[in-house]
Motif scaffolding. Structure first.
Motif, PDB file in Angstrom:
ATOM      1  N   THR A 220       0.861  -1.186   0.000  1.00  0.00           N
ATOM      2  CA  THR A 220       0.000   0.000   0.000  1.00  0.00           C
ATOM      3  C   THR A 220       0.896   1.233   0.000  1.00  0.00           C
ATOM      4  OG1 THR A 220      -1.746  -1.144   1.221  1.00  0.00           O
ATOM      5  CG2 THR A 220      -1.792   1.259   1.242  1.00  0.00           C
ATOM      6  N   ARG A 221       0.696   2.081  -0.983  1.00  0.00           N
ATOM      7  CA  ARG A 221       1.577   3.238  -1.129  1.00  0.00           C
ATOM      8  C   ARG A 221       0.889   4.322  -1.948  1.00  0.00           C
ATOM      9  NH1 ARG A 221       3.987   3.614  -6.216  1.00  0.00           N
ATOM     10  NH2 ARG A 221       3.833   1.765  -7.567  1.00  0.00           N
ATOM     11  N   ARG A 222       1.593   5.436  -2.134  1.00  0.00           N
ATOM     12  CA  ARG A 222       1.175   6.482  -3.047  1.00  0.00           C
ATOM     13  C   ARG A 222       2.014   6.389  -4.322  1.00  0.00           C
ATOM     14  NH1 ARG A 222       0.366  11.900   0.763  1.00  0.00           N
ATOM     15  NH2 ARG A 222      -1.311  11.023   2.075  1.00  0.00           N
ATOM     16  N   LEU A 223       1.562   7.047  -5.362  1.00  0.00           N
ATOM     17  CA  LEU A 223       2.336   7.083  -6.598  1.00  0.00           C
ATOM     18  C   LEU A 223       3.654   7.806  -6.368  1.00  0.00           C
ATOM     19  CD1 LEU A 223      -0.448   8.116  -9.151  1.00  0.00           C
ATOM     20  CD2 LEU A 223       0.650   5.878  -9.018  1.00  0.00           C
ATOM     21  N   THR A 224       4.704   7.335  -7.025  1.00  0.00           N
ATOM     22  CA  THR A 224       5.974   8.038  -6.974  1.00  0.00           C
ATOM     23  C   THR A 224       5.886   9.319  -7.799  1.00  0.00           C
ATOM     24  OG1 THR A 224       6.875   6.960  -8.947  1.00  0.00           O
ATOM     25  CG2 THR A 224       7.173   5.818  -6.837  1.00  0.00           C
ATOM     26  N   ARG A 225       6.842  10.189  -7.617  1.00  0.00           N
ATOM     27  CA  ARG A 225       6.864  11.431  -8.394  1.00  0.00           C
ATOM     28  C   ARG A 225       6.924  11.117  -9.885  1.00  0.00           C
ATOM     29  NH1 ARG A 225      10.719  14.936 -10.537  1.00  0.00           N
ATOM     30  NH2 ARG A 225      10.212  17.186 -10.407  1.00  0.00           N
ATOM     31  N   GLU A 226       7.744  10.126 -10.266  1.00  0.00           N
ATOM     32  CA  GLU A 226       7.849   9.773 -11.680  1.00  0.00           C
ATOM     33  C   GLU A 226       6.515   9.273 -12.216  1.00  0.00           C
ATOM     34  OE1 GLU A 226      10.705   7.130 -14.624  1.00  0.00           O
ATOM     35  OE2 GLU A 226      10.133   6.273 -12.690  1.00  0.00           O
ATOM     36  N   GLU A 227       5.808   8.474 -11.433  1.00  0.00           N
ATOM     37  CA  GLU A 227       4.507   7.971 -11.873  1.00  0.00           C
ATOM     38  C   GLU A 227       3.505   9.107 -12.035  1.00  0.00           C
ATOM     39  OE1 GLU A 227       4.334   3.435 -10.027  1.00  0.00           O
ATOM     40  OE2 GLU A 227       4.020   5.157  -8.694  1.00  0.00           O
ATOM     41  N   VAL A 228       3.502  10.054 -11.096  1.00  0.00           N
ATOM     42  CA  VAL A 228       2.597  11.196 -11.201  1.00  0.00           C
ATOM     43  C   VAL A 228       2.931  12.022 -12.443  1.00  0.00           C
ATOM     44  CG1 VAL A 228       1.805  13.326 -10.109  1.00  0.00           C
ATOM     45  CG2 VAL A 228       2.183  11.299  -8.724  1.00  0.00           C
ATOM     46  N   LEU A 229       4.228  12.209 -12.702  1.00  0.00           N
ATOM     47  CA  LEU A 229       4.652  12.924 -13.907  1.00  0.00           C
ATOM     48  C   LEU A 229       4.129  12.243 -15.163  1.00  0.00           C
ATOM     49  CD1 LEU A 229       8.365  13.978 -13.243  1.00  0.00           C
ATOM     50  CD2 LEU A 229       6.545  15.472 -14.053  1.00  0.00           C
ATOM     51  N   THR A 230       4.281  10.922 -15.219  1.00  0.00           N
ATOM     52  CA  THR A 230       3.842  10.190 -16.398  1.00  0.00           C
ATOM     53  C   THR A 230       2.333  10.255 -16.561  1.00  0.00           C
ATOM     54  OG1 THR A 230       5.705   8.667 -16.159  1.00  0.00           O
ATOM     55  CG2 THR A 230       3.891   7.950 -17.559  1.00  0.00           C
ATOM     56  N   TYR A 231       1.618  10.028 -15.478  1.00  0.00           N
ATOM     57  CA  TYR A 231       0.153  10.118 -15.521  1.00  0.00           C
ATOM     58  C   TYR A 231      -0.289  11.473 -16.061  1.00  0.00           C
ATOM     59  CZ  TYR A 231      -1.749   6.087 -12.907  1.00  0.00           C
ATOM     60  OH  TYR A 231      -2.174   4.857 -12.524  1.00  0.00           O
ATOM     61  N   THR A 232       0.294  12.532 -15.517  1.00  0.00           N
ATOM     62  CA  THR A 232      -0.108  13.883 -15.895  1.00  0.00           C
ATOM     63  C   THR A 232       0.176  14.141 -17.365  1.00  0.00           C
ATOM     64  OG1 THR A 232       0.375  14.631 -13.638  1.00  0.00           O
ATOM     65  CG2 THR A 232       0.144  16.330 -15.333  1.00  0.00           C
ATOM     66  N   SER A 233       1.355  13.711 -17.820  1.00  0.00           N
ATOM     67  CA  SER A 233       1.722  13.890 -19.227  1.00  0.00           C
ATOM     68  C   SER A 233       0.775  13.131 -20.149  1.00  0.00           C
ATOM     69  CB  SER A 233       3.158  13.416 -19.444  1.00  0.00           C
ATOM     70  OG  SER A 233       3.501  13.448 -20.805  1.00  0.00           O
ATOM     71  N   VAL A 234       0.469  11.884 -19.793  1.00  0.00           N
ATOM     72  CA  VAL A 234      -0.425  11.062 -20.616  1.00  0.00           C
ATOM     73  C   VAL A 234      -1.824  11.668 -20.668  1.00  0.00           C
ATOM     74  CG1 VAL A 234      -1.591   8.823 -20.742  1.00  0.00           C
ATOM     75  CG2 VAL A 234       0.868   8.922 -20.294  1.00  0.00           C
ATOM     76  N   LEU A 235      -2.325  12.090 -19.520  1.00  0.00           N
ATOM     77  CA  LEU A 235      -3.672  12.665 -19.475  1.00  0.00           C
ATOM     78  C   LEU A 235      -3.757  13.968 -20.257  1.00  0.00           C
ATOM     79  CD1 LEU A 235      -4.571  12.028 -15.727  1.00  0.00           C
ATOM     80  CD2 LEU A 235      -5.625  10.937 -17.715  1.00  0.00           C
ATOM     81  N   ALA A 236      -2.739  14.805 -20.141  1.00  0.00           N
ATOM     82  CA  ALA A 236      -2.748  16.075 -20.865  1.00  0.00           C
ATOM     83  C   ALA A 236      -2.720  15.838 -22.366  1.00  0.00           C
ATOM     84  CB  ALA A 236      -1.562  16.936 -20.437  1.00  0.00           C
ATOM     85  N   GLY A 237      -1.899  14.869 -22.800  1.00  0.00           N
ATOM     86  CA  GLY A 237      -1.818  14.579 -24.226  1.00  0.00           C
ATOM     87  C   GLY A 237      -3.085  13.950 -24.762  1.00  0.00           C
ATOM     88  N   ALA A 238      -3.554  12.905 -24.077  1.00  0.00           N
ATOM     89  CA  ALA A 238      -4.750  12.197 -24.538  1.00  0.00           C
ATOM     90  C   ALA A 238      -5.984  13.083 -24.462  1.00  0.00           C
ATOM     91  CB  ALA A 238      -4.944  10.935 -23.710  1.00  0.00           C
ATOM     92  N   GLY A 239      -6.064  13.902 -23.418  1.00  0.00           N
ATOM     93  CA  GLY A 239      -7.227  14.755 -23.256  1.00  0.00           C
ATOM     94  C   GLY A 239      -7.297  15.864 -24.279  1.00  0.00           C
ATOM     95  N   ASN A 240      -6.155  16.168 -24.879  1.00  0.00           N
ATOM     96  CA  ASN A 240      -6.120  17.245 -25.856  1.00  0.00           C
ATOM     97  C   ASN A 240      -6.213  16.744 -27.287  1.00  0.00           C
ATOM     98  OD1 ASN A 240      -5.395  19.749 -27.231  1.00  0.00           O
ATOM     99  ND2 ASN A 240      -3.355  18.870 -27.392  1.00  0.00           N
ATOM    100  N   GLU A 241      -5.347  15.797 -27.647  1.00  0.00           N
ATOM    101  CA  GLU A 241      -5.157  15.439 -29.050  1.00  0.00           C
ATOM    102  C   GLU A 241      -6.426  14.900 -29.720  1.00  0.00           C
ATOM    103  OE1 GLU A 241      -2.431  15.557 -31.381  1.00  0.00           O
ATOM    104  OE2 GLU A 241      -2.017  17.128 -29.930  1.00  0.00           O
ATOM    105  N   THR A 242      -6.989  13.842 -29.161  1.00  0.00           N
ATOM    106  CA  THR A 242      -8.088  13.185 -29.873  1.00  0.00           C
ATOM    107  C   THR A 242      -9.355  14.036 -29.901  1.00  0.00           C
ATOM    108  OG1 THR A 242      -8.622  11.967 -27.843  1.00  0.00           O
ATOM    109  CG2 THR A 242      -7.232  10.856 -29.457  1.00  0.00           C
ATOM    110  N   THR A 243      -9.631  14.758 -28.817  1.00  0.00           N
ATOM    111  CA  THR A 243     -10.844  15.575 -28.801  1.00  0.00           C
ATOM    112  C   THR A 243     -10.715  16.755 -29.752  1.00  0.00           C
ATOM    113  OG1 THR A 243     -11.153  14.948 -26.481  1.00  0.00           O
ATOM    114  CG2 THR A 243     -12.499  16.746 -27.315  1.00  0.00           C
ATOM    115  N   ARG A 244      -9.512  17.317 -29.868  1.00  0.00           N
ATOM    116  CA  ARG A 244      -9.301  18.379 -30.854  1.00  0.00           C
ATOM    117  C   ARG A 244      -9.592  17.858 -32.263  1.00  0.00           C
ATOM    118  NH1 ARG A 244      -3.517  21.156 -32.094  1.00  0.00           N
ATOM    119  NH2 ARG A 244      -2.927  18.976 -31.940  1.00  0.00           N
TER     120      ARG A 244
END
Length: 398
Positions: A220-244
């Protein structure tokens, strides 16, 4: 079937001429080479609806852990933890579970008033104009503002992040782009994440930083900084590209089908069904990459274990074996299912968000204009290895 069969048919995902209108080539693949092999880039392709749907469902055979984009697969690049599209169970299931609680239809419905207010404000600024760019002036702005709002990224920084993401997979001269460095891709978000860690708020980034979960080891843990970075990058890209891309195709298709556009303007209750037809007819994310974990038989031929496979979901969405008269755009079409958002394990997590944005955008546009004409001479189609759509789509208001 052998590797050389269908050699007279050439499909190249990096060819700009093919990408401008891939449907004739995809039809020939479906009819004459449903299992296709490209020797230049060493990949197989499946193009029929049933084949693509089954492959998307069979995640144990068509694995994502070696990448979901052809150039990443061929380069052997390993993406960091948190990139859902490039993960297999059990890690994928755990990471997806963290986000699935956010991207629910109920939460997307709660977000709708803010999206509608944003669309209304942007469109009102265009009031009285004789023309505007459906993408540059509107469609490229809405998705990034929405995902930026969800993540907590300041509005003033969103455009630069969006444009950097757009450049990652862009094609030039019909050659495969170099695989992107996932670390550098995520770095623009580092400052926000570090600041948010000590300044929590009611946004998705804070939730990623603070949520506890049980990982694949039982810890049981929290996401690492690297994992949070990756999540944020993926969400920002996916949330923008396809809907545009969806918004751009909406402007083009309805601009070129005035009778159907006017029907929608007269009865906007049909807008959700129209969005599904737009997604089927011009899927924003047309190709999904996989690697097969074992030998697979298709149409008398074999895809050897370890081979790269492209699943052509946009071709599948135009397969006459599944859809009647598939090359006709018809907002009245009853669609049992399409593959614009994928299928199975990797079904697009943001599908409900994209649908809501597409529906609200079209509804707000039709409140203001019932007639527009696409300025094809000045329209610019973007070419990337992951998405397909317009960079610029000027329309003339009539």
């Amino acid at each position: 079937m052998t590797k050389t069969q269908g050699a007279e048919i050439y499909y190249d995902p990096y060819d700009l001429t093919i990408d401008a209108d891939p449907y004739p080539v995809w039809r020939r693949l479906r009819d004459s080479a449903p299992l296709y092999y490209n020797e230049k880039y060493d990949f197989y392709a499946l193009s029929r609806f049933d084949d693509v749907e089954r492959a998307l469902t069979d995640w144990g055979t068509y694995i994502s852990g070696e990448g979901f984009v052809l150039e990443i697969i061929k380069a052997g690049v390993r993406l960091p933890p948190g990139n859902l599209l490039a993960e297999d169970p059990p890690v994928h299931d755990i990471h997806r579970g963290l986000l699935s609680r956010v991207f629910t239809p109920r939460k997307m419905a709660a977000l709708e008033p803010q999206v509608r207010a944003l669309c209304a404000r942007l469109l009102d600024e265009l009031s009285g104009a004789e023309s505007f760019d459906f993408v540059a002036d509107f469609g490229a702005i809405v998705p990034m503002r929405v995902i930026g709002m969800m993540l907590g990224i300041p509005e003033g920084d969103q455009e630069a992040i969006r444009d950097a993401g757009t450049r990652r997979h862009q094609l030039t001269e019909g050659e495969a782009p170099p695989p992107t460095d996932a670390h550098s891709t995520a770095q623009p978000f580092a400052e926000y994440i570090d600041w948010r860690a000590t300044h929590p708020s009611d946004d998705l980034m804070t939730e990623l930083i603070t949520t506890e979960f049980t990982d694949e080891t039982g810890t049981t843990r929290r996401l690492t900084r690297e994992e949070v970075l990756t999540y944020t990058s993926v969400l920002a890209g996916a949330g923008n590209e396809t809907t545009r891309r969806l918004i751009g195709w909406t402007g083009q298709l309805l601009g070129e089908h005035p009778d159907q556009r006017r029907e929608l303007a007269a009865d906007r209750s049909a807008v959700p069904q129209a969005i599904e037809e737009i997604l089927r007819f011009e899927s924003p994310s047309p190709v999904q990459g996989r690697v097969v974990s074992r030998d697979v038989e298709h149409h008398g031929g074999t895809i050897p274990a370890g081979s790269a496979v492209l699943l052509l979901n946009s071709s599948a969405n135009r397969d006459e074996r599944h859809f009647t008269d598939p090359d006709t755009f018809d907002i009245h079409r009853r669609i049992d299912r399409h593959l614009a958002f994928g299928h199975g394990l990797h079904f697009c997590l943001g599908a409900s968000l994209a649908r809501m944005e597409g529906r609200v955008v079209l509804d707000e546009v039709l409140k203001r204009w019932t007639d527009w004409e696409v300025d094809r001479d000045n329209a610019v189609l973007d070419h990337t290895s992951t998405t397909r759509g317009w960079t610029n789509l000027p329309v003339i208001i009539s």
